[in-house]
Write an enzyme that holds these catalytic residues in place. Structure first.
Site, short mmCIF file in Angstrom:
data_model
loop_
_atom_site.label_atom_id
_atom_site.label_comp_id
_atom_site.label_asym_id
_atom_site.label_seq_id
_atom_site.Cartn_x
_atom_site.Cartn_y
_atom_site.Cartn_z
N GLY A 39 13.76 -0.12 -8.45
CA GLY A 39 12.49 0.22 -7.81
C GLY A 39 12.68 1.05 -6.57
O GLY A 39 11.74 1.66 -6.07
N GLY A 40 13.92 1.06 -6.05
CA GLY A 40 14.23 1.91 -4.90
C GLY A 40 13.53 1.50 -3.62
O GLY A 40 12.99 0.41 -3.48
N LYS A 51 2.01 -1.95 2.28
CA LYS A 51 0.58 -2.14 1.96
C LYS A 51 0.21 -3.62 2.00
O LYS A 51 -0.91 -3.98 2.34
CB LYS A 51 0.24 -1.54 0.59
N GLY A 181 3.56 10.68 11.87
CA GLY A 181 3.26 10.92 10.47
C GLY A 181 2.68 9.66 9.85
O GLY A 181 2.34 8.71 10.56
N ALA A 182 2.59 9.63 8.54
CA ALA A 182 1.97 8.48 7.87
C ALA A 182 2.67 7.17 8.20
O ALA A 182 2.01 6.17 8.49
CB ALA A 182 1.96 8.72 6.36
N ASP A 310 12.40 12.52 -3.34
CA ASP A 310 12.62 12.83 -1.93
C ASP A 310 13.85 13.69 -1.70
O ASP A 310 13.91 14.46 -0.73
CB ASP A 310 12.77 11.53 -1.13
N HIS A 443 -24.81 5.10 -7.27
CA HIS A 443 -25.39 4.64 -6.00
C HIS A 443 -25.58 3.13 -6.06
O HIS A 443 -26.02 2.59 -7.06
CB HIS A 443 -26.74 5.30 -5.76
#
Length: 464
Positions: A39-40, A51, A181-182, A310, A443
């Site tokens: 999964g790194g 998260k 950054g993020a 990456d 809506h």
């Protein structure tokens, strides 16, 4: 004799493991080599566990502001150990899920440190022994790691990288976040909501510098209102660590240096690609500032050597890596996949409020010579946002005035990381303003703001 495969993938992050699954689906015999956990970084130490932490801080924020919703929540507190434990369990669950997917798709997993020794050959060091693997094609998906300050390397005690920040031994009282950054903004948001005194330092002239300027300005004001101190166009001159604090010297644009003690420092100044010691130099694989150079399909300049994620450069995003993996594998299998289009990759920041975008900023579109139509719609004009108590933010759309092409979309506010995909699909389908205007949005939903922003670009907005 070496174990022989059709494809070997070095690295099992969101690029590597997704590529392995797709390769298996296409009938290839696949092996994956991983030195740490399946999964790194993303799954184990990045996207997912952060998260989980941010969800905790979001709920804690709502609990401490329960009165705004007519609720009572007295003596609200938290257990840091349980917060971290929940985050690690989420990562563990997904790690187990990837293991299951590898088994289901008959992907051979070799745990150990891999290196390419020759074209089509890869060795895996497993403790005291080394095994040899062979394949016609090898995909490098080794990812990246956090960049250290050269004069103040992370020690896990006072100076943290994102990995340390996810498993804190203690809650920071006064936190310095270097980089906006993020990653920097997300950790600043988390720790601020959990009660830390947070300062962000950014060397450029605005936070979240890759985002649209209006989004950056809004976030600066929103985070400042929440109590976060933000210093832009500033440099860290030095950091001295002690047993109980880190003393940081911050040089302001006017040259003045402010030195203060912080309980902890998070360094979020970018990444370094993991290209060292995996055999690339000997093979002559071309790199640019450490990143592997590839074409639109993931191929390098050396036949049979591919690279994704990456390690190939910006944007450093999990979903970009996964998509690159699928494209590369389909090309290897003899298919005719589309080339990677980085202009259609969404970017998301999961802070409070959230930020999401795709395509060109208004400034970039102007620089490219487009005549523009720009629409903006505020959260305060949306009924669902008001009902949620999340009336701060806006949706901005940028169109080519001549063709109606959606050049870019930029959002800041509650749940915009979920909304952005609507505009990503629109760009992928080459949708113009006409189709978006004629689309019926449910809506009451936050997504109605997406419609209104398009209408606003053409002077047709209803609720402003």
């Amino acid at each position: 004799m070496p174990d022989t495969y059709d494809l070997i993938i070095l690295g099992s992050g969101p690029g590597g493991y997704v590529a392995a699954i797709r390769a298996s689906q296409l009938g290839l015999k696949v092996a994956i080599v991983e030195r740490e956990r399946l999964g790194g970084i993303c799954l184990n130490w990045g996207c997912i566990p952060t998260k989980a932490l941010l969800r905790t801080s979001e709920i804690y924020h709502y609990m401490t502001h329960a009165d705004a919703y007519g609720l009572k929540a007295d003596n609200v507190g938290f257990d840091l150990g349980k917060i971290v434990d929940r985050s690690r369990k989420v990562a563990g669950q997904l790690n187990a899920g990837v293991k299951g997917l590898m088994k289901k798709n008959k992907v051979a997993v070799h745990e150990g440190v891999g290196a390419i020794t020759a074209p089509g050959k890869l060795s895996v060091k497993q403790g005291d022994k080394t095994i040899e693997l062979e394949a016609r094609n090898i995909i490098v998906a080794t990812g990246a790691r956090a960049r250290d300050l050269p004069f103040a390397k992370a020690d896990g005690e006072r100076i943290w990288t994102y990995r340390h920040a996810m498993v804190p031994k203690e809650m920071p009282t006064k936190l310095l976040v270097i980089g906006s950054g993020a990653i920097g903004v997300e950790f600043a948001s988390f720790y601020n909501d959990m009660g830390a005194d947070v300062t962000i330092v950014e060397m450029l002239d605005r936070i979240l510098p890759v985002e649209d300027a209006e989004v950056s300005e809004f976030m600066h004001k929103a985070l400042t209102k929440q109590g976060i101190k933000i210093v832009t166009r500033a440099m860290i001159e030095k950091i001295e660590t002690g047993a109980a604090a880190a003393k940081a010297s911050i040089k302001a644009p006017d040259g003045k240096v402010d030195t203060q003690d912080y309980s902890h420092v998070i360094v979020a100044i970018g990444i370094v690609p993991n290209t060292e010691n995996i055999g690339l130099e000997a093979l002559g694989v071309k790199t640019d500032r450490g990143h592997i150079v590839t074409d639109g399909y993931g191929a390098t300049n050396v036949p049979g050597i591919w690279a994704i994620g990456d390690v190939t450069g910006a944007p450093w995003l999990a979903h970009k890596a996964s998509h690159e993996g699928i494209i590369a594998v389909e090309k290897i299998a003899g298919g005719s996949p589309h080339q990677m289009d980085k202009a259609n990759i969404p970017g998301c920041t999961y802070s409070r409020p959230q930020v999401a975008s795709v395509g060109m900023t208004e400034a970039k579109a102007k620089e490219a010579g487009y005549e523009l139509k720009v629409g903006k719609f505020p959260f305060i004009g949306n009924g669902k946002a008001i009902a949620l108590g999340e009336a701060e933010g806006f949706v901005k759309t940028v169109f080519d005035a001549k063709t109606g092409e959606l050049l870019g979309a930029h959002m800041v506010g509650a749940e915009v990381t979920e909304l952005i995909q609507g505009y990503v699909v629109a760009r992928q389908l080459e949708t113009t303003e006409a189709e978006l205007m004629e689309t019926v949005f449910a809506h009451p939903t936050l997504s109605e703001m997406m419609h209104e922003s398009v209408l606003a670009a053409y002077g047709k907005a209803i609720h402003i």
